[in-house]
Motif scaffolding. Structure first.
Motif, PDB file in Angstrom:
ATOM      1  N   LEU A  62       0.831  -1.209   0.000  1.00  0.00           N
ATOM      2  CA  LEU A  62       0.000   0.000   0.000  1.00  0.00           C
ATOM      3  C   LEU A  62       0.867   1.262   0.000  1.00  0.00           C
ATOM      4  CD1 LEU A  62      -2.923  -0.846   2.447  1.00  0.00           C
ATOM      5  CD2 LEU A  62      -2.665  -1.386   0.015  1.00  0.00           C
ATOM      6  N   ASP A  63       1.973   1.232   0.751  1.00  0.00           N
ATOM      7  CA  ASP A  63       2.887   2.376   0.755  1.00  0.00           C
ATOM      8  C   ASP A  63       3.503   2.580  -0.626  1.00  0.00           C
ATOM      9  OD1 ASP A  63       2.442   2.951   3.423  1.00  0.00           O
ATOM     10  OD2 ASP A  63       4.139   1.770   4.140  1.00  0.00           O
ATOM     11  N   ALA A  64       3.855   1.467  -1.269  1.00  0.00           N
ATOM     12  CA  ALA A  64       4.407   1.567  -2.625  1.00  0.00           C
ATOM     13  C   ALA A  64       3.386   2.158  -3.584  1.00  0.00           C
ATOM     14  CB  ALA A  64       4.853   0.185  -3.107  1.00  0.00           C
ATOM     15  N   ALA A  65       2.138   1.699  -3.476  1.00  0.00           N
ATOM     16  CA  ALA A  65       1.080   2.206  -4.358  1.00  0.00           C
ATOM     17  C   ALA A  65       0.841   3.689  -4.134  1.00  0.00           C
ATOM     18  CB  ALA A  65      -0.211   1.424  -4.118  1.00  0.00           C
ATOM     19  N   ALA A  66       0.956   4.133  -2.869  1.00  0.00           N
ATOM     20  CA  ALA A  66       0.746   5.540  -2.560  1.00  0.00           C
ATOM     21  C   ALA A  66       1.834   6.423  -3.155  1.00  0.00           C
ATOM     22  CB  ALA A  66       0.687   5.736  -1.047  1.00  0.00           C
ATOM     23  N   GLU A  67       3.059   5.899  -3.238  1.00  0.00           N
ATOM     24  CA  GLU A  67       4.180   6.682  -3.769  1.00  0.00           C
ATOM     25  C   GLU A  67       4.326   6.549  -5.286  1.00  0.00           C
ATOM     26  OE1 GLU A  67       5.828   8.762  -2.033  1.00  0.00           O
ATOM     27  OE2 GLU A  67       5.191   8.180   0.000  1.00  0.00           O
ATOM     28  N   TYR A  68       3.795   5.481  -5.840  1.00  0.00           N
ATOM     29  CA  TYR A  68       3.938   5.206  -7.273  1.00  0.00           C
ATOM     30  C   TYR A  68       2.914   6.033  -8.041  1.00  0.00           C
ATOM     31  CZ  TYR A  68       4.393   2.292 -11.505  1.00  0.00           C
ATOM     32  OH  TYR A  68       4.613   1.824 -12.783  1.00  0.00           O
ATOM     33  N   GLY A  69       3.335   6.750  -9.037  1.00  0.00           N
ATOM     34  CA  GLY A  69       2.435   7.657  -9.741  1.00  0.00           C
ATOM     35  C   GLY A  69       1.655   7.029 -10.870  1.00  0.00           C
ATOM     36  N   ARG A  70       1.497   5.722 -10.821  1.00  0.00           N
ATOM     37  CA  ARG A  70       0.773   5.017 -11.875  1.00  0.00           C
ATOM     38  C   ARG A  70      -0.162   3.981 -11.266  1.00  0.00           C
ATOM     39  NH1 ARG A  70       3.982   5.325 -16.868  1.00  0.00           N
ATOM     40  NH2 ARG A  70       5.831   6.591 -16.474  1.00  0.00           N
ATOM     41  N   ALA A  71      -0.986   3.369 -12.114  1.00  0.00           N
ATOM     42  CA  ALA A  71      -1.912   2.339 -11.655  1.00  0.00           C
ATOM     43  C   ALA A  71      -1.187   0.998 -11.512  1.00  0.00           C
ATOM     44  CB  ALA A  71      -3.075   2.204 -12.632  1.00  0.00           C
ATOM     45  N   PHE A  72      -1.736   0.130 -10.674  1.00  0.00           N
ATOM     46  CA  PHE A  72      -1.193  -1.227 -10.525  1.00  0.00           C
ATOM     47  C   PHE A  72      -1.709  -2.195 -11.588  1.00  0.00           C
ATOM     48  CE2 PHE A  72       1.290  -0.299  -7.057  1.00  0.00           C
ATOM     49  CZ  PHE A  72       1.714  -1.401  -6.324  1.00  0.00           C
ATOM     50  N   PRO A  73      -3.017  -2.292 -11.806  1.00  0.00           N
ATOM     51  CA  PRO A  73      -3.499  -3.310 -12.750  1.00  0.00           C
ATOM     52  C   PRO A  73      -3.405  -2.853 -14.202  1.00  0.00           C
ATOM     53  CG  PRO A  73      -5.359  -2.149 -11.813  1.00  0.00           C
ATOM     54  CD  PRO A  73      -4.135  -1.595 -11.140  1.00  0.00           C
ATOM     55  N   MET A  74      -3.399  -3.815 -15.101  1.00  0.00           N
ATOM     56  CA  MET A  74      -3.521  -3.488 -16.518  1.00  0.00           C
ATOM     57  C   MET A  74      -4.931  -2.963 -16.773  1.00  0.00           C
ATOM     58  SD  MET A  74      -3.042  -5.867 -19.919  1.00  0.00           S
ATOM     59  CE  MET A  74      -4.566  -6.773 -19.677  1.00  0.00           C
ATOM     60  N   MET A  75      -5.015  -1.867 -17.519  1.00  0.00           N
ATOM     61  CA  MET A  75      -6.313  -1.287 -17.838  1.00  0.00           C
ATOM     62  C   MET A  75      -6.417  -1.096 -19.344  1.00  0.00           C
ATOM     63  SD  MET A  75      -6.854   1.584 -14.850  1.00  0.00           S
ATOM     64  CE  MET A  75      -6.832   1.124 -13.123  1.00  0.00           C
ATOM     65  N   MET A  76      -7.472  -1.629 -19.904  1.00  0.00           N
ATOM     66  CA  MET A  76      -7.723  -1.493 -21.342  1.00  0.00           C
ATOM     67  C   MET A  76      -8.853  -0.487 -21.534  1.00  0.00           C
ATOM     68  SD  MET A  76      -7.349  -5.496 -22.463  1.00  0.00           S
ATOM     69  CE  MET A  76      -7.310  -5.101 -24.222  1.00  0.00           C
ATOM     70  N   THR A  77      -8.528   0.621 -22.173  1.00  0.00           N
ATOM     71  CA  THR A  77      -9.506   1.684 -22.377  1.00  0.00           C
ATOM     72  C   THR A  77      -9.568   2.059 -23.855  1.00  0.00           C
ATOM     73  OG1 THR A  77      -8.028   3.603 -22.213  1.00  0.00           O
ATOM     74  CG2 THR A  77      -8.710   2.569 -20.142  1.00  0.00           C
ATOM     75  N   ALA A  78     -10.562   2.870 -24.192  1.00  0.00           N
ATOM     76  CA  ALA A  78     -10.687   3.333 -25.573  1.00  0.00           C
ATOM     77  C   ALA A  78      -9.507   4.204 -25.979  1.00  0.00           C
ATOM     78  CB  ALA A  78     -12.000   4.095 -25.753  1.00  0.00           C
ATOM     79  N   ALA A  79      -8.845   4.795 -24.973  1.00  0.00           N
ATOM     80  CA  ALA A  79      -7.708   5.662 -25.244  1.00  0.00           C
ATOM     81  C   ALA A  79      -6.387   4.885 -25.298  1.00  0.00           C
ATOM     82  CB  ALA A  79      -7.619   6.743 -24.183  1.00  0.00           C
ATOM     83  N   GLY A  80      -6.456   3.601 -25.031  1.00  0.00           N
ATOM     84  CA  GLY A  80      -5.242   2.790 -25.054  1.00  0.00           C
ATOM     85  C   GLY A  80      -5.127   1.925 -23.817  1.00  0.00           C
ATOM     86  N   THR A  81      -4.085   1.119 -23.770  1.00  0.00           N
ATOM     87  CA  THR A  81      -3.886   0.156 -22.685  1.00  0.00           C
ATOM     88  C   THR A  81      -2.802   0.648 -21.722  1.00  0.00           C
ATOM     89  OG1 THR A  81      -4.532  -1.713 -24.085  1.00  0.00           O
ATOM     90  CG2 THR A  81      -3.224  -2.217 -22.124  1.00  0.00           C
ATOM     91  N   ILE A  82      -3.084   0.540 -20.437  1.00  0.00           N
ATOM     92  CA  ILE A  82      -2.092   0.821 -19.393  1.00  0.00           C
ATOM     93  C   ILE A  82      -1.528  -0.515 -18.934  1.00  0.00           C
ATOM     94  CG2 ILE A  82      -1.730   1.722 -17.063  1.00  0.00           C
ATOM     95  CD1 ILE A  82      -4.123   3.588 -17.571  1.00  0.00           C
ATOM     96  N   PRO A  83      -0.223  -0.735 -19.046  1.00  0.00           N
ATOM     97  CA  PRO A  83       0.338  -2.025 -18.631  1.00  0.00           C
ATOM     98  C   PRO A  83       0.324  -2.184 -17.113  1.00  0.00           C
ATOM     99  CG  PRO A  83       2.102  -0.508 -19.211  1.00  0.00           C
ATOM    100  CD  PRO A  83       0.823   0.181 -19.560  1.00  0.00           C
ATOM    101  N   ALA A  84       0.304  -3.429 -16.657  1.00  0.00           N
ATOM    102  CA  ALA A  84       0.338  -3.708 -15.222  1.00  0.00           C
ATOM    103  C   ALA A  84       1.692  -3.317 -14.641  1.00  0.00           C
ATOM    104  CB  ALA A  84       0.074  -5.186 -14.967  1.00  0.00           C
ATOM    105  N   ALA A  85       1.667  -2.831 -13.417  1.00  0.00           N
ATOM    106  CA  ALA A  85       2.918  -2.521 -12.716  1.00  0.00           C
ATOM    107  C   ALA A  85       3.691  -3.814 -12.458  1.00  0.00           C
ATOM    108  CB  ALA A  85       2.618  -1.822 -11.398  1.00  0.00           C
ATOM    109  N   ARG A  86       5.007  -3.713 -12.534  1.00  0.00           N
ATOM    110  CA  ARG A  86       5.865  -4.866 -12.270  1.00  0.00           C
ATOM    111  C   ARG A  86       6.457  -4.721 -10.873  1.00  0.00           C
ATOM    112  NH1 ARG A  86       8.802  -3.746 -17.867  1.00  0.00           N
ATOM    113  NH2 ARG A  86       8.297  -1.690 -17.014  1.00  0.00           N
ATOM    114  N   VAL A  87       6.136  -5.674 -10.016  1.00  0.00           N
ATOM    115  CA  VAL A  87       6.547  -5.648  -8.618  1.00  0.00           C
ATOM    116  C   VAL A  87       7.491  -6.819  -8.346  1.00  0.00           C
ATOM    117  CG1 VAL A  87       5.769  -5.801  -6.223  1.00  0.00           C
ATOM    118  CG2 VAL A  87       4.395  -4.541  -7.903  1.00  0.00           C
TER     119      VAL A  87
END
Length: 377
Positions: free
Chosen positions: A148-173
């Motif tokens: 949770l601390d890592a997620a709070a400091e990380y400026g991106r999303a954790f899961p892969m997200m597929m949207t009409a604007a494009g795909t966000i890759p999953a975070a690598r931990v």
């Protein structure tokens, strides 16, 4: 049998060694509980809740007067134990191998005070003692909170997200050290949708990593550590293994968004797992969470109690991570203490009577002397 629970005085310590739940359970055994006013406040337990559970709430001197057992999260100041019964037990996390007045110096002071100090973190890792193991219960929460601390400091999303604007890759931990904290970190990161890998010097953890859906990263061609798996803990790595691991980690860590380090060796400084050069190889905006920062740190440049930035990478070094989840950490810690004392409760004697297997493992002082062989001078 009078049991005292004091308000913790250590910096950043928000936990408490008893909850209203365990107060009631101790009462059912026939013990009386005295709680220092405000002891549970930081963890969300009000004085009124303790009183309703059957405890006496009073000031520190009144709580200690005639106490047979003093419960603590961290060991109380030996100089402030006036009024306890002769030979009273101090049951807490005592950090006996630490240097200075907060470690061995405090143990010597307990001996001089004539109390019997029982170090809960030295509870043997045997089946019947699992419910008494404070290291496991608190490390579980640390691993969860690290993600949770890592997620709070990380400026991106954790899961892969597929949207009409494009795909966000999953975070690598990448989780380094697969004990209780590491396994919980893997599970939590997976639940948040990250792509997770993990490593450990103990080959037996490979199946545990895979069972949680993460990818194991292991040195294959070099023997592991001395005393691998003894007592369920890791030991000191051989020089050959250390070099091979550094090479493997260097190639892997450069591709990671988040690295969580959890490696500790009992009685020694935490092993250095991540160098400044490896930090520099990570993408700016990546995050490192060092759960071993208070024992010297796994990450070069980690600072206890601070979040620092090196080469564009955030290094998170929070102190006392379980205390940052004070309510749940207190509930688990308090149950560990109750499980320990109740398991040895002698109804005829009206008090706990320890056996040799567990008593000798955790007893540091008795009859004015330091008696544990690990502390022999």
């Amino acid at each position: 049998m009078r049991i005292a629970v004091l308000r913790e005085r250590a910096d950043a310590e928000r936990r408490v060694a008893a909850t209203p739940e365990t107060v009631r359970k101790f009462g059912a055994l026939g013990a009386t509980l005295a709680i220092e006013a405000g002891a549970g406040e930081a963890a969300g337990f009000a004085d009124a809740d303790y009183a309703a559970a059957g405890a006496t709430v009073a000031d520190r001197d009144a709580v200690l007067a005639g106490a047979d057992i003093v419960l603590g999260v961290q060991g109380p100041d030996p100089a402030a134990l006036g009024g306890v019964s002769p030979g009273a037990w101090i049951v807490a996390g005592l950090n006996p191998l630490a240097a200075g007045e907060q470690g061995r110096g405090r143990v010597d002071a307990y001996a001089a005070a004539g109390v019997e100090a029982l170090a809960m973190e030295w509870m043997p890792r045997i089946t019947r003692a699992q419910s008494m193991d404070i290291l496991s219960s608190q490390s579980n929460l640390s691993g969860y909170k690290a993600v949770l601390d890592a997620a709070a400091e990380y400026g991106r999303a954790f899961p892969m997200m597929m949207t009409a604007a494009g795909t966000i890759p999953a975070a690598r931990v990448f989780v380094m050290g697969v004990g209780v904290a590491g396994l919980q970190a893997i599970a939590t990161a997976r639940r948040l949708g990250a792509q997770v890998s993990a490593t450990d010097v103990r080959s037996a953890t490979r199946e545990q990593i895979q069972s949680l859906g993460a990818k194991p990263i292991f040195v294959e061609s070099v023997a592991g550590i001395e005393g691998e798996g003894a007592g369920g803990y890791a030991g000191e790595m051989s020089e050959e293994y250390r070099k091979a691991q550094a090479e493997l980690v260097s190639s892997h860590i450069a591709k990671q968004d988040i690295v969580i380090t959890t490696a500790l060796i009992p009685g020694r400084a935490a092993p250095r797992l991540v160098s400044d050069a490896q930090i520099a190889s990570m993408r700016p905006g990546s995050v490192l969470v060092d759960l071993a920062v208070e024992q010297g740190g796994n990450v070069e440049g980690a600072v206890p109690g601070e979040v620092v930035t090196r080469h564009g990478v955030k290094i998170v070094g929070h102190r006392n991570v379980p205390s940052r989840l004070a309510a749940d950490a207190s509930a688990l810690f308090a149950r560990n203490l109750y499980n320990f004392l109740s398991a040895f409760w002698d109804k005829e004697a009206g008090r706990p009577v320890l056996d040799a297997e567990i008593g000798d493992a955790i007893r540091l002082t008795k009859n004015g002397a330091v008696v544990h062989p690990r502390l022999a001078t």
